[in-house]
Design an enzyme around this catalytic site. Structure first.
Site, PDB file in Angstrom:
ATOM      1  N   ASP A  30       0.868  -1.189   0.000  1.00 13.41           N
ATOM      2  CA  ASP A  30       0.000   0.000   0.000  1.00 13.41           C
ATOM      3  C   ASP A  30       0.899   1.231   0.000  1.00 13.41           C
ATOM      4  OD1 ASP A  30      -3.159   0.700   1.181  1.00 13.41           O
ATOM      5  OD2 ASP A  30      -1.636   2.279   1.146  1.00 13.41           O
ATOM      6  N   ILE A  31       0.553   2.187  -0.859  1.00 15.16           N
ATOM      7  CA  ILE A  31       1.387   3.374  -1.047  1.00 15.16           C
ATOM      8  C   ILE A  31       1.539   4.168   0.254  1.00 15.16           C
ATOM      9  CG2 ILE A  31      -0.416   5.013  -1.806  1.00 15.16           C
ATOM     10  CD1 ILE A  31       2.859   4.474  -3.653  1.00 15.16           C
ATOM     11  N   ASN A  87     -12.399  -3.072   3.876  1.00 10.09           N
ATOM     12  CA  ASN A  87     -13.414  -2.019   3.912  1.00 10.09           C
ATOM     13  C   ASN A  87     -14.375  -2.181   2.736  1.00 10.09           C
ATOM     14  OD1 ASN A  87     -12.082  -0.868   6.122  1.00 10.09           O
ATOM     15  ND2 ASN A  87     -10.745   0.348   4.807  1.00 10.09           N
ATOM     16  N   GLN A  94     -14.059   2.474   2.377  1.00 10.25           N
ATOM     17  CA  GLN A  94     -13.510   1.982   1.106  1.00 10.25           C
ATOM     18  C   GLN A  94     -13.293   3.177   0.186  1.00 10.25           C
ATOM     19  OE1 GLN A  94     -15.842  -0.991  -1.020  1.00 10.25           O
ATOM     20  NE2 GLN A  94     -14.147  -1.434  -2.413  1.00 10.25           N
ATOM     21  N   HIS A 100     -10.152  -5.341  -1.848  1.00  8.13           N
ATOM     22  CA  HIS A 100      -8.780  -5.572  -1.380  1.00  8.13           C
ATOM     23  C   HIS A 100      -8.781  -5.851   0.110  1.00  8.13           C
ATOM     24  CE1 HIS A 100      -9.803  -1.306  -1.395  1.00  8.13           C
ATOM     25  NE2 HIS A 100      -9.156  -1.231  -0.254  1.00  8.13           N
ATOM     26  N   HIS A 102      -6.434  -5.419   3.419  1.00  9.83           N
ATOM     27  CA  HIS A 102      -5.245  -4.791   4.006  1.00  9.83           C
ATOM     28  C   HIS A 102      -4.617  -5.751   5.011  1.00  9.83           C
ATOM     29  CE1 HIS A 102      -6.181  -0.435   3.015  1.00  9.83           C
ATOM     30  NE2 HIS A 102      -7.415  -0.914   2.960  1.00  9.83           N
TER      31      HIS A 102
HETATM   32  P1  5GP Z   1      -9.428   1.536   1.130  1.00  5.62           P
HETATM   33  O1  5GP Z   1      -9.432   2.936   1.661  1.00  5.62           O
HETATM   34  O2  5GP Z   1     -10.288   1.425  -0.112  1.00  5.62           O
HETATM   35  O3  5GP Z   1      -9.725   0.469   2.130  1.00  5.62           O
HETATM   36  O4  5GP Z   1      -7.928   1.256   0.702  1.00  5.62           O
HETATM   37  C1  5GP Z   1      -7.401   1.693  -0.499  1.00  5.62           C
HETATM   38  C2  5GP Z   1      -5.916   1.734  -0.302  1.00  5.62           C
HETATM   39  O5  5GP Z   1      -5.312   1.835  -1.572  1.00  5.62           O
HETATM   40  C3  5GP Z   1      -5.448   2.929   0.519  1.00  5.62           C
HETATM   41  O6  5GP Z   1      -4.822   2.481   1.706  1.00  5.62           O
HETATM   42  C4  5GP Z   1      -4.463   3.647  -0.414  1.00  5.62           C
HETATM   43  O7  5GP Z   1      -3.301   4.065   0.237  1.00  5.62           O
HETATM   44  C5  5GP Z   1      -4.143   2.584  -1.442  1.00  5.62           C
HETATM   45  N1  5GP Z   1      -3.838   3.109  -2.755  1.00  5.62           N
HETATM   46  C6  5GP Z   1      -4.581   4.000  -3.464  1.00  5.62           C
HETATM   47  N2  5GP Z   1      -3.999   4.237  -4.655  1.00  5.62           N
HETATM   48  C7  5GP Z   1      -2.868   3.476  -4.694  1.00  5.62           C
HETATM   49  C8  5GP Z   1      -1.861   3.279  -5.683  1.00  5.62           C
HETATM   50  O8  5GP Z   1      -1.862   3.866  -6.761  1.00  5.62           O
HETATM   51  N3  5GP Z   1      -0.872   2.411  -5.371  1.00  5.62           N
HETATM   52  C9  5GP Z   1      -0.825   1.744  -4.191  1.00  5.62           C
HETATM   53  N4  5GP Z   1       0.197   0.904  -3.987  1.00  5.62           N
HETATM   54  N5  5GP Z   1      -1.761   1.900  -3.242  1.00  5.62           N
HETATM   55  C10 5GP Z   1      -2.775   2.755  -3.500  1.00  5.62           C
END
Ligand code: 5GP
Ligand code: ZN
Length: 141
Positions: A30-31, A87, A94, A100, A102
């Site tokens: 995760d970035i 999420n 989300q 995905h 985590h």
């Molecule tokens: P969510 O908030 O949907 O549960 O998690 C999405 C995750 O994707 C976030 O933690 C965010 O940091 C990660 N993310 C979003 N865009 C990118 C990307 O371009 N590359 C990577 N490696 N992670 C990303």
């Protein structure tokens, strides 16, 4: 899916730090690195959220979770725990609508991850708890 950032990562159109890949899944850092080693595990097939899975694909993705968890534990022996978070929908945090999981290694109480579980036990009587359970049970298909 054309406009999905995680589909683009699977297709190598957007670079990522790959952790694991096989025919069904892709795992990458995760970035934001909430903690060191914070990894996302995704199905290669576009699935929006948990409500969108066929049972077979759900089995495939969830079967890979312990594999990545053990790899994190081996890679970072200082790790003291692991939170696994999924999420679903905007209200539930989300932000990328390609499902995905985590995997967030934990290194101590002051690392940069926190979660709050409220306790509303007092708000429900045993009868209400039974009603809630039955309401859900009737919908399990
Ligand atoms: P969510 O908030 O949907 O549960 O998690 C999405 C995750 O994707 C976030 O933690 C965010 O940091 C990660 N993310 C979003 N865009 C990118 C990307 O371009 N590359 C990577 N490696 N992670 C990303
Ligand atoms: Zn996608």
């Amino acid at each position: 899916m054309t406009d999905c950032i995680f589909c683009k990562i699977v297709d190598q159109e957007i670079p990522s730090y790959k952790v694991y890949e096989d025919d069904q899944v892709y795992a990458f850092l995760d970035i934001t690195q909430v903690t060191k080693g914070h990894t996302l595990l995704i199905p290669k097939k576009h699935v929006t959220d948990i409500f969108d899975y066929e049972p077979e694909l759900a089995g495939e993705i969830f079967a890979r979770v312990p594999k990545i968890a053990r790899a994190l534990e081996q890679a970072f022996p200082e790790m003291q725990g692991l939170n696994i978070i999924n999420n679903n929908k905007e209200l539930a945090y989300q932000s990328v609508f390609h499902s995905h999981i985590h995997l967030i290694p934990r290194y101590g109480k002051s690392d940069d991850f926190s979660i709050h579980f409220g306790n509303n036990q007092e708000a429900y009587s045993p009868v209400e708890m039974q009603e809630i359970a039955e309401k859900i049970m009737k919908q399990v298909k």
